[in-house]
Scaffold this motif. Structure first.
Motif, PDB file in Angstrom:
ATOM      1  N   HIS A   1       1.377   4.306  -2.783  1.00 64.77           N
ATOM      2  CA  HIS A   1       1.372   5.762  -2.582  1.00 64.77           C
ATOM      3  C   HIS A   1       2.606   6.390  -3.234  1.00 64.77           C
TER       4      HIS A   1
ATOM      5  N   GLU B   1      -6.906   6.671  -1.413  1.00 62.19           N
ATOM      6  CA  GLU B   1      -6.667   5.441  -0.640  1.00 62.19           C
ATOM      7  C   GLU B   1      -7.157   4.215  -1.412  1.00 62.19           C
TER       8      GLU B   1
ATOM      9  N   TYR C   1      -6.238   1.926   6.544  1.00 65.89           N
ATOM     10  CA  TYR C   1      -5.560   2.579   5.423  1.00 65.89           C
ATOM     11  C   TYR C   1      -6.241   3.890   5.062  1.00 65.89           C
TER      12      TYR C   1
ATOM     13  N   SER D   1      -5.480   8.046   5.519  1.00 64.33           N
ATOM     14  CA  SER D   1      -4.403   8.985   5.818  1.00 64.33           C
ATOM     15  C   SER D   1      -4.942  10.391   5.599  1.00 64.33           C
TER      16      SER D   1
ATOM     17  N   HIS E   1       0.839  -1.212   0.000  1.00 64.32           N
ATOM     18  CA  HIS E   1       0.000   0.000   0.000  1.00 64.32           C
ATOM     19  C   HIS E   1       0.873   1.260   0.000  1.00 64.32           C
TER      20      HIS E   1
ATOM     21  N   ASP F   1      -0.732   5.910   7.531  1.00 62.32           N
ATOM     22  CA  ASP F   1      -1.985   5.201   7.299  1.00 62.32           C
ATOM     23  C   ASP F   1      -2.423   4.497   8.566  1.00 62.32           C
TER      24      ASP F   1
END
Ligand SMILES: [Zn+2]
Length: 167
Positions: free
Chosen positions: A86, A113, A104, A106, A82, A100
């Motif tokens: 990003h 996301e 998940y 942020s 993940h 995160d």
């Protein structure tokens, strides 16, 4: 079953090739993908409720990913994927760092996301390997295909089930 996500399709061809070079066998060599991208990955004690973060490394223009070492190892793997997503999709939004939480989430939008989760799934659970493992499992008479796939790719059965359901 569909192939890769639209996020995957947006990656530059050389980045796709780099990732694919580590997707020939299960489980995917995530740490090698990170290394090839120049990203350091560390397991660390993060604040409660935080699963992972990515931030610029001090002084060298590169990035460091930290994953919460108290999380299940399979979850840590998804978190690394993940955060790599990003880096690949949202580098200009990382700023001084992104954290995160366990869901998940942020400082980025839910849409971003979701993009990161889709690309993470492409990285860690590529459909071409899923299809190979599934075919082999069917031929061998394996009953719990999802469990077999999850173990082969070293991800949680929940992550694997979501991947299959959305394919
Ligand atoms: Zn995120």
């Amino acid at each position: 079953m569909s192939g890769r996500s639209k996020e995957w399709a947006k990656l530059p061809p050389d980045i796709q090739t780099l990732i694919e070079s580590q997707q020939k066998l299960a489980p995917i060599k995530l740490s090698e993908i990170a290394r090839l991208l120049g990203i350091e990955v560390r397991s660390a004690t993060l604040p409660m409720g935080i699963s992972g973060e990515i931030r610029p490394s001090v002084g060298n223009g590169k990035f460091t990913i930290k994953v919460n070492r108290h999380d299940d190892p399979k979850r840590q793997r998804f978190t690394v994927a993940h955060e790599l997503a990003h880096f690949l999709l949202h580098r200009e939004f990382i700023g001084n760092g992104l954290s995160d939480d366990v869901l998940y989430r942020s400082s980025l939008s839910d849409a971003k996301e979701a993009q990161a989760n889709r690309l993470a799934a492409d990285i860690i659970m590529p459909m071409h390997l899923i299809q190979v493992i599934q075919t082999r499992a069917h031929l061998a008479g394996v009953e719990d295909i999802v469990l077999t796939l999850a173990e082969a790719l070293n991800v949680s059965t929940i992550a694997m089930q979501i991947r299959i359901d959305r394919a």
